[in-house]
Design a protein around this motif. Structure first.
Motif, mmCIF file in Angstrom:
data_model
loop_
_atom_site.group_PDB
_atom_site.id
_atom_site.type_symbol
_atom_site.label_atom_id
_atom_site.label_comp_id
_atom_site.label_asym_id
_atom_site.label_seq_id
_atom_site.Cartn_x
_atom_site.Cartn_y
_atom_site.Cartn_z
ATOM 1 N N GLY A 92 -8.461 -2.246 -10.714
ATOM 2 C CA GLY A 92 -8.201 -2.570 -9.313
ATOM 3 C C GLY A 92 -7.306 -3.773 -9.126
ATOM 4 N N THR A 109 0.835 -1.203 0.000
ATOM 5 C CA THR A 109 0.000 0.000 0.000
ATOM 6 C C THR A 109 0.871 1.256 0.000
ATOM 7 O OG1 THR A 109 -1.707 -1.188 1.220
ATOM 8 C CG2 THR A 109 -1.829 1.213 1.270
ATOM 9 N N GLY A 158 -7.874 -5.727 -1.914
ATOM 10 C CA GLY A 158 -8.444 -4.454 -1.504
ATOM 11 C C GLY A 158 -8.130 -3.335 -2.479
ATOM 12 N N SER A 159 -7.138 -3.540 -3.329
ATOM 13 C CA SER A 159 -6.763 -2.630 -4.422
ATOM 14 C C SER A 159 -6.093 -1.337 -3.974
ATOM 15 C CB SER A 159 -7.970 -2.305 -5.304
ATOM 16 O OG SER A 159 -8.463 -3.470 -5.909
ATOM 17 N N ASP A 160 -6.752 -0.508 -3.155
ATOM 18 C CA ASP A 160 -6.111 0.720 -2.685
ATOM 19 C C ASP A 160 -6.518 0.970 -1.239
ATOM 20 O OD1 ASP A 160 -8.704 1.760 -2.787
ATOM 21 O OD2 ASP A 160 -8.362 2.835 -4.664
ATOM 22 N N ARG A 161 -5.892 1.985 -0.629
ATOM 23 C CA ARG A 161 -6.087 2.232 0.798
ATOM 24 C C ARG A 161 -7.553 2.478 1.141
ATOM 25 N NH1 ARG A 161 -6.968 2.581 5.388
ATOM 26 N NH2 ARG A 161 -5.642 3.337 7.091
ATOM 27 N N GLU A 162 -8.259 3.185 0.261
ATOM 28 C CA GLU A 162 -9.657 3.499 0.523
ATOM 29 C C GLU A 162 -10.541 2.254 0.533
ATOM 30 O OE1 GLU A 162 -7.681 5.243 -1.509
ATOM 31 O OE2 GLU A 162 -7.498 6.909 -0.090
ATOM 32 N N HIS A 163 -10.095 1.199 -0.129
ATOM 33 C CA HIS A 163 -10.871 -0.033 -0.188
ATOM 34 C C HIS A 163 -10.226 -1.172 0.605
ATOM 35 C CE1 HIS A 163 -12.300 2.246 -3.723
ATOM 36 N NE2 HIS A 163 -13.459 1.696 -3.419
ATOM 37 N N GLY A 164 -9.281 -0.842 1.471
ATOM 38 C CA GLY A 164 -8.737 -1.836 2.399
ATOM 39 C C GLY A 164 -7.487 -2.554 1.957
ATOM 40 N N SER A 165 -6.686 -1.972 1.070
ATOM 41 C CA SER A 165 -5.492 -2.683 0.603
ATOM 42 C C SER A 165 -4.489 -2.935 1.725
ATOM 43 C CB SER A 165 -4.813 -1.908 -0.532
ATOM 44 O OG SER A 165 -4.230 -0.707 -0.074
ATOM 45 N N LYS A 210 -5.155 -4.187 4.443
ATOM 46 C CA LYS A 210 -5.481 -5.502 4.996
ATOM 47 C C LYS A 210 -4.861 -6.614 4.146
ATOM 48 C CE LYS A 210 -9.801 -3.667 6.868
ATOM 49 N NZ LYS A 210 -11.281 -3.726 6.853
ATOM 50 N N ALA A 268 -4.949 -8.642 -5.141
ATOM 51 C CA ALA A 268 -6.274 -8.421 -5.721
ATOM 52 C C ALA A 268 -6.615 -9.501 -6.740
ATOM 53 C CB ALA A 268 -6.350 -7.040 -6.355
#
Length: 360
Positions: free
Chosen positions: A198, A147, A224-231, A233, A179
């Motif tokens: 993503g 991330t 999670g792809s990016d920080r806003e979608h939980g990457s 984790k 991902a």
């Protein structure tokens, strides 16, 4: 091309025999690749076969390894795979874990000096056959950026947990911590298709749908792809796999993990040997009677399968269910190979003197 399981199995065994594997190891390695194709995980099946051969040609795979336990306690062990096929090394290590679990309740084995081990689910299911919970994970060559980074530092680093049920098939959670698995990009490349946004980023860290982006400095994204979608984790899960598989065993970790493709040289100044795996087996009867557990896991599965669907034509899917449906279909109707994979396999057959595949 549609190929019957038996024909593809014989073909695959012959390829492994040609590179010097014993009959036992060739059969085992072929079984793992075929299990992947049968379960619809095409990215880890015979599409990988030529990759193993190229690594053997580069003397990066030892077809006759002396696999050894180099450190152990009653419940743990470290295995050195002697640069063997991960398809052979990982089952050896899982068998060690199972034997320890039979005596002491659980067994945990970390592996170094190995190679790509196929689908994690195959190894975890070995424990399920003994009424145990199975664990299997492996690190892999660096294709995934952490991330907030555009540098490849981690592999797709899959992890699998497998649980025996009663009247239902085993519940299997088998997933990459990225991902998407790199093999899915390879399938998209061969099919001439784009990939969902993503999955990957370009060299600048921007989303792209081009499956060839890795060849121009891009990287896979964590789950999670990016920080806003939980990457973060997915990054954390991948880090856990890397540490248990390699930092614990003495294998290479992070950016030092050797690449699966033979035309890329391993990173300089390695920090360990080969790639690493982590496998475990845990006896259910160490917690409660096996039949009680299976009864309640059946109840769990039944209840989740009956969860209220958002759309009437899309019911809740239990982990492992799509793969089981694919296996039932492909055992009867055959295994589909995209043209590029079939051509690659037949070129391999011609080079090694094996009878080519024919549609049946």
């Amino acid at each position: 091309m549609l190929i019957k399981e038996a024909s593809l199995r014989t073909f695959t065994e012959q390829i492994f025999l040609k590179i010097g594997c014993s009959k036992q190891h060739a059969k085992l390695a072929a079984d793992i690749l075929l299990k992947s194709d049968l379960r619809g995980i095409d990215s880890h099946g015979v599409a990988r076969l030529s990759g193993y051969v190229r690594l053997w040609e580069k003397k990066r795979i030892n077809p006759t390894p002396n696999i050894q336990i180099v450190h152990e306690t009653p419940t743990t062990a470290t295995v050195d795979g002697d640069a063997g096929l991960g398809l052979v090394v990982a089952p050896f290590a899982m068998q060690v874990a199972i034997e320890k679990a039979e005596k002491y309740g659980s067994g945990w084995v970390s592996v170094r000096n190995s190679n790509h081990f196929g689908i994690a689910g195959y190894h975890a299911l070995m424990a399920v056959e003994k009424d145990m919970i199975g664990f299997a994970m492996t690190n892999a060559s660096p294709l995934v950026a952490p991330t907030f980074s555009n540098e490849r530092m981690l592999g797709t680093n899959p992890m699998c947990y497998a649980f025996p049920a009663g009247k239902y098939p085993p519940l299997i959670v088998d997933m990459a911590t990225s991902a998407a698995a790199n093999g899915k990009l390879e399938i998209a490349q061969r099919a001439g298709k784009s990939v969902p946004e993503g999955w990957i980023q370009d060299e600048n860290g921007d989303f792209t749908t081009d499956p060839h982006a890795l060849k121009s400095g891009g990287s896979l994204l964590p789950l999670g792809s990016d920080r806003e979608h939980g990457s973060h984790k997915g990054f954390g899960l991948s880090a856990t796999v890397d540490i248990l598989s390699a930092v614990l065993s003495g294998a290479n970790y992070g950016p030092w993990v050797p690449p699966f493709v033979a035309y890329l040289d391993p990173a300089p100044n390695p920090v360990g040997t080969g790639i690493g795996h982590f496998l475990g087996a845990m006896r259910i009867d160490g917690f409660r009677p096996v039949n009680d557990f299976k009864h309640h896991l059946d109840n769990w599965i039944k209840r989740f399968k009956s969860a209220n669907p958002i759309h009437p034509n899309q019911k809740v899917i239990i982990p492992g269910e799509p793969e089981l449906e694919a296996e039932r279909d492909r055992k009867v109707n055959g295994i589909p190979l995209v043209d590029a994979v079939a051509q690659d396999l037949n070129e391999l057959a011609e080079k090694l003197g094996v009878e080519k595949l024919n549609e049946n």
